[in-house]
Design a protein around this motif. Structure first.
Motif, PDB file in Angstrom:
ATOM      1  N   LEU A   1      -4.064 -13.270  -1.591  1.00  0.00           N
ATOM      2  CA  LEU A   1      -2.844 -12.084  -2.050  1.00  0.00           C
ATOM      3  C   LEU A   1      -3.689 -11.181  -3.051  1.00  0.00           C
ATOM      4  CD1 LEU A   1       0.035 -11.544  -1.068  1.00  0.00           C
ATOM      5  CD2 LEU A   1       0.712 -12.543  -3.542  1.00  0.00           C
ATOM      6  N   ARG A   2      -4.393 -10.126  -2.666  1.00  0.00           N
ATOM      7  CA  ARG A   2      -5.525  -9.562  -3.299  1.00  0.00           C
ATOM      8  C   ARG A   2      -4.961  -8.070  -3.619  1.00  0.00           C
ATOM      9  NH1 ARG A   2      -9.625  -6.022  -2.272  1.00  0.00           N
ATOM     10  NH2 ARG A   2     -11.475  -6.001  -3.706  1.00  0.00           N
ATOM     11  N   SER A   3      -4.322  -7.936  -4.662  1.00  0.00           N
ATOM     12  CA  SER A   3      -3.959  -6.434  -5.117  1.00  0.00           C
ATOM     13  C   SER A   3      -5.344  -5.495  -5.426  1.00  0.00           C
ATOM     14  CB  SER A   3      -3.194  -6.558  -6.547  1.00  0.00           C
ATOM     15  OG  SER A   3      -2.142  -7.295  -6.211  1.00  0.00           O
ATOM     16  N   ASP A   4      -5.274  -4.182  -5.040  1.00  0.00           N
ATOM     17  CA  ASP A   4      -6.393  -3.123  -5.482  1.00  0.00           C
ATOM     18  C   ASP A   4      -5.731  -2.045  -5.589  1.00  0.00           C
ATOM     19  OD1 ASP A   4      -8.902  -2.725  -5.701  1.00  0.00           O
ATOM     20  OD2 ASP A   4      -9.273  -2.486  -3.596  1.00  0.00           O
ATOM     21  N   GLY A   5      -6.483  -1.076  -6.471  1.00  0.00           N
ATOM     22  CA  GLY A   5      -5.757   0.342  -6.604  1.00  0.00           C
ATOM     23  C   GLY A   5      -4.593   0.414  -6.896  1.00  0.00           C
ATOM     24  N   PRO A   6      -3.691   1.128  -5.993  1.00  0.00           N
ATOM     25  CA  PRO A   6      -2.348   1.560  -6.214  1.00  0.00           C
ATOM     26  C   PRO A   6      -1.452   0.517  -5.832  1.00  0.00           C
ATOM     27  CG  PRO A   6      -3.082   2.818  -4.187  1.00  0.00           C
ATOM     28  CD  PRO A   6      -4.308   2.232  -4.995  1.00  0.00           C
ATOM     29  N   PHE A   7      -1.891  -0.545  -5.118  1.00  0.00           N
ATOM     30  CA  PHE A   7      -1.421  -1.775  -4.560  1.00  0.00           C
ATOM     31  C   PHE A   7      -1.167  -3.022  -5.441  1.00  0.00           C
ATOM     32  CE2 PHE A   7      -3.359   0.267  -0.716  1.00  0.00           C
ATOM     33  CZ  PHE A   7      -2.504   1.037  -0.413  1.00  0.00           C
ATOM     34  N   HIS A   8      -0.027  -3.259  -6.006  1.00  0.00           N
ATOM     35  CA  HIS A   8       0.135  -4.502  -6.691  1.00  0.00           C
ATOM     36  C   HIS A   8       1.310  -5.371  -5.619  1.00  0.00           C
ATOM     37  CE1 HIS A   8       0.786  -7.362  -9.867  1.00  0.00           C
ATOM     38  NE2 HIS A   8       2.124  -7.090  -9.691  1.00  0.00           N
TER      39      HIS A   8
ATOM     40  N   LYS B   1      11.125 -20.875   6.152  1.00  0.00           N
ATOM     41  CA  LYS B   1       9.452 -21.054   6.225  1.00  0.00           C
ATOM     42  C   LYS B   1       8.807 -19.898   6.186  1.00  0.00           C
ATOM     43  CE  LYS B   1       8.566 -21.415  11.314  1.00  0.00           C
ATOM     44  NZ  LYS B   1       7.697 -22.242  12.109  1.00  0.00           N
ATOM     45  N   THR B   2       9.460 -18.866   5.852  1.00  0.00           N
ATOM     46  CA  THR B   2       8.816 -17.384   6.006  1.00  0.00           C
ATOM     47  C   THR B   2       8.529 -17.102   4.423  1.00  0.00           C
ATOM     48  OG1 THR B   2      10.323 -16.740   7.768  1.00  0.00           O
ATOM     49  CG2 THR B   2       9.268 -15.054   6.437  1.00  0.00           C
ATOM     50  N   ALA B   3       7.064 -16.645   4.385  1.00  0.00           N
ATOM     51  CA  ALA B   3       6.917 -16.069   3.174  1.00  0.00           C
ATOM     52  C   ALA B   3       7.077 -14.476   3.140  1.00  0.00           C
ATOM     53  CB  ALA B   3       5.132 -16.253   3.079  1.00  0.00           C
ATOM     54  N   ARG B   4       7.228 -14.029   1.934  1.00  0.00           N
ATOM     55  CA  ARG B   4       7.661 -12.902   1.810  1.00  0.00           C
ATOM     56  C   ARG B   4       7.036 -12.000   0.839  1.00  0.00           C
ATOM     57  NH1 ARG B   4      12.915 -12.403  -0.234  1.00  0.00           N
ATOM     58  NH2 ARG B   4      13.236 -10.260   0.803  1.00  0.00           N
ATOM     59  N   VAL B   5       6.251 -10.806   0.961  1.00  0.00           N
ATOM     60  CA  VAL B   5       5.560 -10.221  -0.084  1.00  0.00           C
ATOM     61  C   VAL B   5       6.168  -8.678  -0.318  1.00  0.00           C
ATOM     62  CG1 VAL B   5       3.217  -9.312  -0.562  1.00  0.00           C
ATOM     63  CG2 VAL B   5       3.501 -11.536   0.628  1.00  0.00           C
ATOM     64  N   GLY B   6       6.011  -8.359  -1.522  1.00  0.00           N
ATOM     65  CA  GLY B   6       6.421  -6.965  -1.921  1.00  0.00           C
ATOM     66  C   GLY B   6       5.284  -6.109  -2.408  1.00  0.00           C
ATOM     67  N   ILE B   7       5.185  -5.063  -2.068  1.00  0.00           N
ATOM     68  CA  ILE B   7       4.261  -4.185  -2.402  1.00  0.00           C
ATOM     69  C   ILE B   7       4.546  -3.104  -3.557  1.00  0.00           C
ATOM     70  CG2 ILE B   7       2.243  -2.313  -1.942  1.00  0.00           C
ATOM     71  CD1 ILE B   7       2.336  -3.809   0.839  1.00  0.00           C
ATOM     72  N   ILE B   8       4.148  -3.236  -4.706  1.00  0.00           N
ATOM     73  CA  ILE B   8       4.466  -2.218  -6.020  1.00  0.00           C
ATOM     74  C   ILE B   8       3.483  -1.260  -6.225  1.00  0.00           C
ATOM     75  CG2 ILE B   8       5.441  -1.971  -8.091  1.00  0.00           C
ATOM     76  CD1 ILE B   8       6.181  -4.991  -7.916  1.00  0.00           C
ATOM     77  N   GLY B   9       3.924   0.106  -6.113  1.00  0.00           N
ATOM     78  CA  GLY B   9       2.908   1.186  -6.322  1.00  0.00           C
ATOM     79  C   GLY B   9       2.541   1.053  -7.812  1.00  0.00           C
ATOM     80  N   ALA B  10       1.175   1.009  -8.067  1.00  0.00           N
ATOM     81  CA  ALA B  10       0.878   0.767  -9.595  1.00  0.00           C
ATOM     82  C   ALA B  10       0.465   2.198 -10.014  1.00  0.00           C
ATOM     83  CB  ALA B  10      -0.372  -0.054  -9.750  1.00  0.00           C
ATOM     84  N   MET B  11       0.061   3.230  -9.243  1.00  0.00           N
ATOM     85  CA  MET B  11      -0.043   4.667  -9.620  1.00  0.00           C
ATOM     86  C   MET B  11       0.207   5.419  -8.443  1.00  0.00           C
ATOM     87  SD  MET B  11      -4.342   4.448  -8.885  1.00  0.00           S
ATOM     88  CE  MET B  11      -4.491   3.011  -9.527  1.00  0.00           C
ATOM     89  N   SER B  12       0.219   6.813  -8.992  1.00  0.00           N
ATOM     90  CA  SER B  12       0.471   7.882  -7.655  1.00  0.00           C
ATOM     91  C   SER B  12      -0.438   7.787  -6.793  1.00  0.00           C
ATOM     92  CB  SER B  12       0.552   9.295  -8.238  1.00  0.00           C
ATOM     93  OG  SER B  12       1.604   9.294  -9.393  1.00  0.00           O
ATOM     94  N   ALA B  13      -0.071   7.533  -5.562  1.00  0.00           N
ATOM     95  CA  ALA B  13      -0.782   7.688  -4.297  1.00  0.00           C
ATOM     96  C   ALA B  13      -0.222   7.778  -2.995  1.00  0.00           C
ATOM     97  CB  ALA B  13      -1.867   6.369  -4.551  1.00  0.00           C
ATOM     98  N   PRO B  14      -0.624   8.158  -2.119  1.00  0.00           N
ATOM     99  CA  PRO B  14      -1.961   8.687  -1.701  1.00  0.00           C
ATOM    100  C   PRO B  14      -2.123  10.139  -2.178  1.00  0.00           C
ATOM    101  CG  PRO B  14      -0.870   8.340   0.471  1.00  0.00           C
ATOM    102  CD  PRO B  14      -0.087   7.851  -0.753  1.00  0.00           C
TER     103      PRO B  14
END
Length: 281
Positions: free
Chosen positions: A50-57, A66-79
């Motif tokens: 689970l590797r965040s980078d740039g605007p993706f947290h 048994k389902t994994a769930r992931v939320g993507i939070i914007g860490a900056m204005s993009a794109p």
């Protein structure tokens, strides 16, 4: 094609226009790739990467069975113009993974008129289930974005992919938005679709394409248990709240819904209705 959707020639490249800025990005642009990898340990799905980078947290969300769930939070204005952003999402054999975003993605102009790129790469292994259900993408005035989906599915994997695009904010012209979805199933090309909206594309808002609507979306369902012998279904024909068509794709256990609507909420209702039809609910 400049106005609406078409099936591209198999193997056709999705090349940006010639120019150093457009192929290499802007020196002030953000270059970032976030990665999610889900595996099945015999009991539940885990997230070893689970590797965040740039605007993706990236954030783990409460599991569902048994389902994994992931939320993507914007860490900056993009794109922004000149950005090069990518998401790599993999559900390995027997894994079940749901991924969503916490808020809408807003494409803005940025420091250059060169296009931003936003590449989403989805991979699902044998007997895996992957659901990509982000919030809408908003194409703001003067933005220039090229979005691609590259999907690779095993023969027994299952996929739900929802794409929602809002062309401009309230009382605002949209930017230039080009999108491509390319799907391989069991090593064979299942779908290659290209859409383009906003100036300078000719006819993008004409009666044969959007007919004045500002919300457009698609829902792709791939599942070995789908009934793909059904006839296409037209949802809400002749209403002011938009319409959608749900149709089988040749060459695979897949259904594709395409919808246009005046608002984001009306679009979501149409796609939810299409999803219910897909599974016979």
């Amino acid at each position: 094609m400049s106005s609406g959707a078409q099936l591209a020639e198999p193997g056709a490249p999705f090349a940006p226009a010639v120019g150093t800025e457009e192929t290499c990005g802007h020196p002030d642009g953000v270059h970032a790739t976030a990665r999610i990898r889900a595996t099945y340990n015999g009991r539940v799905t885990t997230l070893p990467q689970l590797r965040s980078d740039g605007p993706f947290h990236l954030r783990r969300m409460p599991t569902n069975g048994k389902t994994a769930r992931v939320g993507i939070i914007g860490a900056m204005s993009a794109p922004l113009g000149g950005d090069r952003l990518a998401l790599d999402i993999t559900a390995e054999d027997h894994a079940e993974l749901d991924v969503t975003t916490a808020a809408a993605t807003l494409a803005l102009r940025g420091p250059t008129t060169a296009p931003a790129t936003y590449d989403v790469r989805l991979t699902a292994g044998e007997h895996a289930r992957l659901r990509w259900l982000p919030q809408p993408l908003i194409s703001a005035a003067d933005s220039n974005l090229r979005q691609t989906y590259t999907v690779n599915l095993a023969a027994t994997s299952r996929l739900v992919l929802r794409e929602e695009q809002l062309l401009g904010r309230t009382n605002e012209k949209p930017g230039h938005l080009v999108s491509r979805i390319r799907v391989h199933h069991a090593g064979r090309l299942l779908l290659d679709q290209h859409t383009a909206y906003g100036d300078p594309e000719p006819g993008w808002n004409g009666p044969a394409v959007l007919d004045g609507h500002r919300a457009v979306g698609q829902l792709l369902v791939v599942d070995p248990e789908l009934d793909i012998r059904r006839a296409p279904v037209l949802l809400r024909e002749g209403t002011k709240d938009g319409c959608a068509v749900l149709a089988p794709l040749a060459g695979g256990p897949a259904l594709l819904a395409t919808a246009v609507a005046p608002t984001s909420s009306a679009l979501r209702e149409l796609l939810d209705e299409a999803l219910s039809h897909a599974f016979g609910e």
